[in-house]
Design a protein around this motif. Structure first.
Motif, PDB file in Angstrom:
ATOM      1  N   VAL A 433       1.040  -1.202  -0.155  1.00  0.00           N
ATOM      2  CA  VAL A 433       0.049  -0.187   0.001  1.00  0.00           C
ATOM      3  C   VAL A 433       0.859   1.194  -0.097  1.00  0.00           C
ATOM      4  CG1 VAL A 433      -1.509   1.391   1.446  1.00  0.00           C
ATOM      5  CG2 VAL A 433      -1.985  -1.192   1.130  1.00  0.00           C
ATOM      6  N   ALA A 434       2.103   1.153   0.776  1.00  0.00           N
ATOM      7  CA  ALA A 434       2.956   2.363   0.857  1.00  0.00           C
ATOM      8  C   ALA A 434       3.471   2.562  -0.560  1.00  0.00           C
ATOM      9  CB  ALA A 434       3.913   2.071   1.927  1.00  0.00           C
ATOM     10  N   GLY A 435       3.940   1.403  -0.942  1.00  0.00           N
ATOM     11  CA  GLY A 435       4.637   1.333  -2.493  1.00  0.00           C
ATOM     12  C   GLY A 435       3.599   2.134  -3.480  1.00  0.00           C
ATOM     13  N   LEU A 436       2.203   1.744  -3.228  1.00  0.00           N
ATOM     14  CA  LEU A 436       1.339   2.394  -4.361  1.00  0.00           C
ATOM     15  C   LEU A 436       1.181   3.930  -4.030  1.00  0.00           C
ATOM     16  CD1 LEU A 436      -1.841   0.011  -4.063  1.00  0.00           C
ATOM     17  CD2 LEU A 436      -0.104   0.185  -6.127  1.00  0.00           C
ATOM     18  N   MET A 437       1.300   4.233  -2.829  1.00  0.00           N
ATOM     19  CA  MET A 437       1.281   5.601  -2.574  1.00  0.00           C
ATOM     20  C   MET A 437       2.471   6.486  -3.049  1.00  0.00           C
ATOM     21  SD  MET A 437      -0.662   5.925   1.211  1.00  0.00           S
ATOM     22  CE  MET A 437      -0.046   4.747   2.223  1.00  0.00           C
TER      23      MET A 437
END
Lengths: 602, 191
Positions: A433-437
């Motif tokens: 999720v952090a990577g997507l952000m």
């Protein structure tokens, strides 16, 4: 809550974290094969076991072979427990001549103990012979726990190894977990428990003379043993006077020690650790409660040590502890506030040094409110499931906390091994999720997290809710499901939801009013336990295999550090958001509506 | 999977011997050598016969005895061969009815006691075998016992104090009174 209540909670957390550190480092050495001097004398036993079984300990296994070994071993164990129950009448060590267990109950119990759930549809002292408890249930307590720890170590190797096929040897991980960790700790704890009054004997039940004979009504039977009925079809009752008390005893301490340490939770007696011979004093309660979370907490440190950065483990332990403390406070508060009914009836419910006050229905006087609610929080945070108070009689909000902790996929401490590998699945989702952000390929501990890992992590996270919600949905629409309910209204729905949450996440505790020892529940809950344990393990090991084959990418400016408070919050957020989105609608129909009803009663 | 069946079988047998036979035997040996009394159930012997276990409560309904926690075991209360809680939910009408009946019984046994009844005295214990009540619950009953037995209240109070255990190590758990031991001491006083 009194000042003493805060002191007891503080002492518990301090003892837990202080003991987790050295134990975690010790376990890291055991799994790395660098045995500490204190247990080196057991080495010949370990190598002897390998020789006996024809195992080459240095031979690595691919993830698939590791999974097959795990499954073969668990399947044989399951069959052994089933056979022991079905044949116990004709086997030795059955001083009470307890009958053979029915097929559906034996299936449920065999699955339950093999999968480290230890859901108990039966009453221990009235169902299981000493032999079944020892050779069946007690053995599974050890090896189901050791199996979970083995899988965790395999997953950790997935992060550590680079471009490798092997994720270790299942048999070696299994034997080391049992021999060097579970057995010594259990031995120490068992002896400490006996010193407090937990029984440990092979004698049959004791009979004592009552100070005051007890009169009670029971149904009158005819010559064939059938209940007699009067003209109106009501059973004819007769008054009976009893002057003896029969006290069930057995080899309890040895079983209680491992049931707590191995996050098993299956008690010797029907009421589990509420029974005075299973948990006689506040000190035995403290030790048993410590044992519930000890290994799951310590494994976080072990994980950090094995991946070469203890901070990684500390971050996960911090996330678990924060959720535990937050939800524990809600549970204690709700139980101490109690049931408005008791105040309306004119009872003294204030807590003081002379009385625990609060909601004492289904709680023991020696534990009071604080220790009962703390235990309920710890045992459901971990997938332990032993109880020292009856969760069914908790206030709605007090009962919501343990239920929701179970529904959070059992990753707040969770089962030994299984809790941490479950939490690592959430860590994968969190970095994803952090990577997507931030628009970068996510990495965790130097390994690129790609589509395969995220898919498998999603499977592992979504299998338990599937088992829970589908199972509960079926149970509330068929007669066989609804017929087992004890409490009317929203609480009856809570009983069913709790049962499937517990089975579908391998916890094992219950809203015990539900009469679950029926073919319907034995079958359905058995299936839920199988799915939650074995489907999940396959997905997790597949990730381990995939990660082990990857290169290690050096950290760069774009790498999200995973030992910081920010990551701790991100991890907690992932767990809470998934748990809330999945279960809030169901919880609203049970405990939430009941809490509102209770506050309406004035 | 077939290749793994042999090691699986041998390991299961070997670990069964180790954890299912040797481990409980070792614990039993140590327990019986060091703490024989506790390991066998903390039994109380009085006048040459077994009068109970210090850890297992008994049912008392005679006004001259202290009463313990209500017990939900079947078919009779305090059935130590089949432990059980009530499992009644907080809004179950059966819970309200049961608590009301217990309040009525306590008030009938001592109409002159006007203090609020401590909650643990009218709510069922988790095990159905709870040997303890809170000190407040003992204090509430003391005047009745004194009257029934023709004893001064401070003698009964002294006996309660003797059988009151504080929090263990000064911190853990709750203060409590062992009902069976207290009642046995009351009976012994009469002799």
């Amino acid at each position: 809550m009194t000042g003493n209540g805060y002191l007891q909670i503080g002492l518990y957390l301090a003892a837990l974290l202080l003991l987790a550190w050295p134990l975690g480092l010790y376990m890291a050495r055991v799994y790395a094969g660098e045995l500490p001097v204190s247990v080196r004398w057991l080495r010949p036993l370990e190598t002897g076991l390998y020789r006996l079984a024809g195992i080459k300990p240095d031979e690595g296994m691919t993830w698939l072979r590791y999974a097959l070994a795990f499954l073969a071993f668990n399947l044989l164990g399951l069959l052994a427990v089933y056979a022991l129950q079905r044949l116990q009448l004709w086997l030795p060590l059955n001083p009470q001549a307890l009958a053979n267990v029915t097929p559906d109950s034996a299936f449920n119990t065999a699955v339950s103990f093999a999968s480290n759930t230890n859901w108990q549809g039966y009453g221990g002292e009235t169902t299981m012979s000493h032999l079944t408890q020892m050779l069946g249930l007690n053995v599974q307590n050890f090896i189901s726990a050791a199996s979970g720890m083995a899988v965790l170590v395999a997953v950790v190797r997935g992060f550590v190894k680079r471009e490798a096929d092997s994720i270790g040897n299942f048999w070696v991980d299994l034997v080391r977990s049992t021999l060097y960790i579970l057995l010594p700790l259990s031995l120490i704890l068992a002896v400490m428990l006996v010193s407090q009054g937990v029984v440990q004997t092979f004698a049959p039940s004791q009979t004592v003379e009552l100070s005051q004979p007890v009169q009670y009504e029971k149904a009158k039977l005819d010559a064939d043993g059938q209940a007699l009925q009067d003209a109106a079809g009501k059973p004819v009752m007769e008054s009976v006077t009893e002057i003896w008390q029969t006290i069930a005893v057995g080899p309890v301490a040895s079983q209680v020690a491992i049931k707590q340490l191995g996050t098993n939770g299956g008690g010797f007696f029907n009421v589990n650790s509420a029974h005075p011979l299973e948990n006689p004093t506040p000190l035995s309660n403290f030790l048993e409660m410590l044992a519930i979370l000890l290994i799951p907490a310590a494994l976080c440190i072990t994980f950090g040590k094995l991946v070469g950065d203890v901070r990684q483990g500390v971050a996960i332990l911090a996330a678990m502890t924060l959720v535990l403390v937050g939800l524990g406070a809600v549970c204690i508060g709700a139980e101490q506030t109690g049931n408005p009914l008791f105040e309306r009836l004119g009872l003294a419910t204030q807590a003081s040094d002379l009385s625990a006050g609060g909601n004492m229905e289904g709680k023991e006087a020696r534990f009071g409110i604080v220790n009962s609610a703390m235990w309920a929080t710890a045992t459901t945070a971990a997938s332990n499931g032993s109880v020292n108070a009856m969760h069914d009689s908790f206030t709605p909000l007090g009962g919501l906390v343990p239920m929701w902790l179970i529904q959070l996929d059992e990753v707040i401490f969770g089962g030994v091994g299984s809790g941490l590998y479950g939490m690592l699945m959430f860590a994968i989702v969190a970095v994803f999720v952090a990577g997507l952000m931030i628009g970068r390929t996510p990495e965790y501990l130097g390994k690129k997290i790609e589509a395969f890992e995220v898919k498998m992590a999603a499977v592992a996270i979504l299998v338990p809710p599937l088992a829970v919600l589908l199972g509960a949905a079926v149970a509330v629409v068929v007669d066989a499901g609804v017929a087992s309910i004890t409490n009317p209204g929203a609480h009856g729905f809570s009983e069913i939801l709790y049962a499937f949450s517990s089975a579908g996440n391998n916890n094992g505790s219950a809203f015990a009013g539900l009469s679950a020892n029926t073919p319907f529940y034995n079958g359905m809950l058995g299936l839920a336990m199988l799915m939650a344990r074995y489907w999940l393990v396959i997905a997790v090991l597949a990730i381990a295999g995939s990660l082990a084959a990857k290169k290690i990418v050096p950290a760069s400016a774009g790498t999200l550090p995973t030992h910081t408070p920010l990551f701790v919050l991100l991890l907690i957020g992932s767990v809470i958001v998934v748990g809330a989105l999945t279960f809030l609608p169901a919880l609203a129909l049970g405990p939430v509506v009941e809490q509102l009803q209770m506050l309406g009663v004035r | 999977m077939l290749k793994e069946l042999k090691p699986a079988f041998v390991m299961l047998m070997a670990l069964t011997v180790l954890t299912g036979i040797l481990y409980p035997l070792l614990v039993t040996g140590i327990a019986q050598a060091l703490f024989a009394d506790a390991a066998n159930g903390s039994l109380i012997e009085q006048n040459g016969k077994l009068a109970g276990s210090a850890l297992i409560g008994q049912h008392f309904s005679d006004p001259k005895y202290f009463w313990g926690r209500p017990s939900a075991t079947g078919p009779m209360p305090y059935n130590a061969a089949a432990s059980s809680g009530s499992n009644l939910g907080p809004l179950n009408p059966a819970l309200e009815a049961a608590v009301q009946a217990r309040i009525a019984a306590l008030k009938a046994a001592d109409p002159s006691q006007i203090e609020l009844i401590p909650v643990d005295l009218v709510t069922a214990s988790a095990s159905g075998l709870d040997p303890h009540i809170s000190p407040a619950a003992a204090a509430w009953q003391a005047p009745r016992i004194a009257r029934q037995r023709g004893l001064p209240l401070d003698v009964v109070g002294g006996l309660v104090a003797q059988h009151t255990q504080g929090r263990q190590l000064g911190v853990l758990g709750e203060a409590r009174v062992n009902v069976l031991q207290l009642n046995l001491a009351l009976d012994a006083m009469r002799r």
